[in-house]
Design an enzyme around this catalytic site. Structure first.
Site, PDB file in Angstrom:
ATOM      1  N   ASP A  12       0.972  -1.264  -0.022  1.00 16.63           N
ATOM      2  CA  ASP A  12       0.045  -0.078  -0.059  1.00 16.63           C
ATOM      3  C   ASP A  12       0.685   1.390  -0.107  1.00 16.63           C
ATOM      4  O   ASP A  12       0.401   2.302   0.528  1.00 16.63           O
ATOM      5  CB  ASP A  12      -1.115   0.003   1.291  1.00 16.63           C
ATOM      6  CG  ASP A  12      -1.746  -1.310   1.439  1.00 16.63           C
ATOM      7  OD1 ASP A  12      -2.116  -1.795   0.424  1.00 16.63           O
ATOM      8  OD2 ASP A  12      -1.774  -1.652   2.493  1.00 16.63           O
ATOM      9  N   HIS A  40      -4.603  -2.090  -5.888  1.00 20.87           N
ATOM     10  CA  HIS A  40      -3.755  -0.898  -6.520  1.00 20.87           C
ATOM     11  C   HIS A  40      -5.092   0.131  -6.531  1.00 20.87           C
ATOM     12  O   HIS A  40      -5.722   0.106  -7.507  1.00 20.87           O
ATOM     13  CB  HIS A  40      -2.959  -0.986  -7.655  1.00 20.87           C
ATOM     14  CG  HIS A  40      -1.775  -1.883  -7.355  1.00 20.87           C
ATOM     15  ND1 HIS A  40      -1.116  -1.825  -6.232  1.00 20.87           N
ATOM     16  CD2 HIS A  40      -1.591  -2.908  -8.158  1.00 20.87           C
ATOM     17  CE1 HIS A  40       0.006  -2.753  -6.434  1.00 20.87           C
ATOM     18  NE2 HIS A  40      -0.526  -3.418  -7.521  1.00 20.87           N
TER      19      HIS A  40
HETATM   20  P1  GDP Z   1      -0.384   0.255  -3.727  1.00 16.57           P
HETATM   21  O1  GDP Z   1      -1.204  -1.087  -3.390  1.00 16.57           O
HETATM   22  O2  GDP Z   1       0.884   0.404  -3.531  1.00 16.57           O
HETATM   23  O3  GDP Z   1      -0.733   0.540  -5.070  1.00 16.57           O
HETATM   24  O4  GDP Z   1      -1.017   1.202  -2.775  1.00 16.57           O
HETATM   25  P2  GDP Z   1      -2.580   1.549  -2.526  1.00 16.57           P
HETATM   26  O5  GDP Z   1      -3.545   1.919  -3.749  1.00 16.57           O
HETATM   27  O6  GDP Z   1      -3.232   0.268  -1.713  1.00 16.57           O
HETATM   28  O7  GDP Z   1      -2.614   2.739  -1.241  1.00 16.57           O
HETATM   29  C1  GDP Z   1      -2.112   3.886  -1.384  1.00 16.57           C
HETATM   30  C2  GDP Z   1      -3.261   4.943  -1.315  1.00 16.57           C
HETATM   31  O8  GDP Z   1      -2.639   6.208  -1.017  1.00 16.57           O
HETATM   32  C3  GDP Z   1      -4.217   5.076  -2.269  1.00 16.57           C
HETATM   33  O9  GDP Z   1      -5.444   5.266  -1.500  1.00 16.57           O
HETATM   34  C4  GDP Z   1      -3.750   6.116  -3.137  1.00 16.57           C
HETATM   35  O10 GDP Z   1      -4.628   6.643  -3.733  1.00 16.57           O
HETATM   36  C5  GDP Z   1      -3.127   7.075  -2.059  1.00 16.57           C
HETATM   37  N1  GDP Z   1      -1.986   7.759  -2.675  1.00 16.57           N
HETATM   38  C6  GDP Z   1      -1.095   7.432  -3.456  1.00 16.57           C
HETATM   39  N2  GDP Z   1      -0.087   8.562  -3.727  1.00 16.57           N
HETATM   40  C7  GDP Z   1      -0.652   9.640  -2.544  1.00 16.57           C
HETATM   41  C8  GDP Z   1      -0.253  10.730  -2.457  1.00 16.57           C
HETATM   42  O11 GDP Z   1       0.888  11.446  -2.794  1.00 16.57           O
HETATM   43  N3  GDP Z   1      -1.004  11.562  -1.654  1.00 16.57           N
HETATM   44  C9  GDP Z   1      -2.215  11.018  -1.023  1.00 16.57           C
HETATM   45  N4  GDP Z   1      -2.988  11.845  -0.233  1.00 16.57           N
HETATM   46  N5  GDP Z   1      -2.662   9.871  -1.150  1.00 16.57           N
HETATM   47  C10 GDP Z   1      -1.939   9.186  -2.143  1.00 16.57           C
END
Ligand code: GDP
Length: 427
Positions: A12, A40
């Site tokens: 995440d 994701h």
């Molecule tokens: P992944 O599995 O690594 O792709 O991560 P996830 O999607 O499960 O979780 C990452 C969360 O952080 C998601 O809700 C994204 O929309 C959010 N996100 C990613 N980059 C940023 C950022 O720079 N700022 C904010 N506020 N949220 C972010």
């Protein structure tokens, strides 16, 4: 050139956002491990999506999306996700699925569920999507490959062999009904037709893509600390989350991987069981507040909706995560989330039995570790959506400099919001 995008921590980290962004300029995006157990989150012109099994190049018309041989292929989940895209009027992605991938079947989901129930309070906190039984079966050599679907006799034989073991386990250990092999066989014969247009020898496809100099992204699921070999054993996932495994799970030569982008959040979040060691965890009111403000809609699992545990940035764990990933650069996400804080603690060491260390230990010692914190000043201003690194407040830049120095890997991108364009490049 091949670029791997992988997680430095517990998953995440925001890999989906970074992959979606880079996919716009990539020819191929490949999933090389895991299954539909993690999500994701991608936010773009079509809406907000949690992709569980489809690669993050799904929204990029120029990109071929590959589900590689290392993935646990749940056919129903693939078909469902493709249906969802149609509902949202997203153009059909260019998708190919490895004929060497193995099938995650309903009995894996049942076994995962029964086993977590049996373990009770000692459960692993599995998403119950069948991942652990699937990979166990692969190594026990009773898995079924996608190619087996297209040979009736072989499919029947492989299914019978697997079920002869499963049904003893289900009836005798879990006291549950046996799986009806005949019904499952018929279901698979139907599903194979829907899957057929996507199935291909992806190893050959990837070899040619590398030879032709295509730009290829390997998309990791979960993070380094969840690797079953080098992670927090046994509280890990069951497939290899490391860029090195990308060669195996995607079928590309090791030397073709020229860049490993390790993604990490500006604070920590961790999914899994509440018993997993998570040294820099923040609980109580302060933890609630960070969880509420985190990510794009609070820190809640993209697959399960479970609240994620949150904590301060852990330089010990992240340095180790970047090391075992072989990071060539680091993408730091969610810096904007910390804007509300007067000051920001960072975990810079572990105290284990009265001794301080900066080296990430084995689980037996990790469970005894207490965090050693340094506190940095916050910036107390909204940085959401900033795209020029120089426009960040000095305190925010100092925070990034500090993390970089502690982890020992170059932070090349700093993300300031969940949207595709909310990112700064740092020289
Ligand atoms: P992944 O599995 O690594 O792709 O991560 P996830 O999607 O499960 O979780 C990452 C969360 O952080 C998601 O809700 C994204 O929309 C959010 N996100 C990613 N980059 C940023 C950022 O720079 N700022 C904010 N506020 N949220 C972010």
């Amino acid at each position: 050139m091949v670029t791997a995008i992988v997680g430095a921590n517990w998953g995440d980290e925001g890999k989906g956002k970074i992959t979606d962004m880079l996919a716009q300029e990539s020819d191929v995006v490949v999933r090389f491990q895991g299954g539909a157990n993690a999500g994701h989150t991608i936010i773009n012109e079509y809406g907000r999506f949690a992709l569980h099994i489809l690669p993050s190049g799904t929204f990029s018309p120029r990109t071929v999306n590959v589900i590689g041989n290392g993935v646990a292929l749940d056919i129903r989940k693939v078909l469902e996700e493709l249906d969802d895209l149609r509902t949202w009027k997203v153009p059909a992605p260019r998708l190919i699925i490895s004929d060497r991938a193995q099938l995650l079947l309903p009995y894996h989901v049942l076994q995962d569920t029964y086993e977590e129930e049996r373990l009770g309070s000692n459960a692993f906190g599995s998403t119950r999507s069948g991942i652990a039984p699937f990979y166990s079966d692969k190594y026990a050599k009773i898995g079924i490959q996608v190619a087996d679907l297209y040979d009736d006799a072989r499919l029947k034989e492989r299914l019978d062999a697997a079920l002869s073991l499963k049904n003893v386990l289900f009836e005798s250990l879990y006291h549950k009904p046996p799986v009806d092999g005949e019904a499952l066989y018929r279901e698979l014969l139907e599903q194979r037709e829907e899957l057929r247009p996507f199935v291909q020898d992806t190893v050959q496809f990837m070899q040619e893509a590398v030879e032709d100099g295509k730009s290829i992204l390997l998309e990791g699921q979960l993070g380094a600390l969840k690797d079953p070999e080098l992670g927090t054993v046994p509280m890990t996932t069951s497939s290899h989350t490391l860029a090195g495994f990308g060669c195996v799970g995607a079928g590309v030569p090791p030397a073709s991987i020229g860049d490993v982008i390790c993604v990490t959040k500006a604070y920590s979040s961790c999914v899994g069981s509440p018993h997993d060691p998570f040294v820099s965890e923040l609980t109580g009111q302060e933890g609630e507040e960070l969880r509420r403000r985190g990510g794009d809609k609070g820190e809640y699992g993209a697959t399960t909706g479970r609240p994620r545990r949150v904590g301060w940035f852990d330089t010990v764990a992240t340095r180790y995560g970047c090391q075992i990933q072989g990071a060539t650069q680091v993408a730091l996400t969610c810096l904007d989330v910390l804007s509300y804080l007067e000051e920001i603690p960072v975990c810079v060491g572990y105290d284990i039995d009265g001794e301080e260390t900066g080296i990430f230990p084995t689980t037996s010692r990790l469970v005894k570790a207490r965090p050693v914190f340094t506190t940095l000043p916050g910036w107390k201003s909204d940085i959401r959506g900033i795209t020029d690194y120089d426009d960040l407040p000095d305190a925010a830049k100092a925070y990034v400099d500090f993390l970089e120095e502690k982890i020992g890997f170059p932070i090349s991108m700093v993300s300031t919001g969940p949207g595709r364009d909310e990112i700064t490049k740092r020289q």
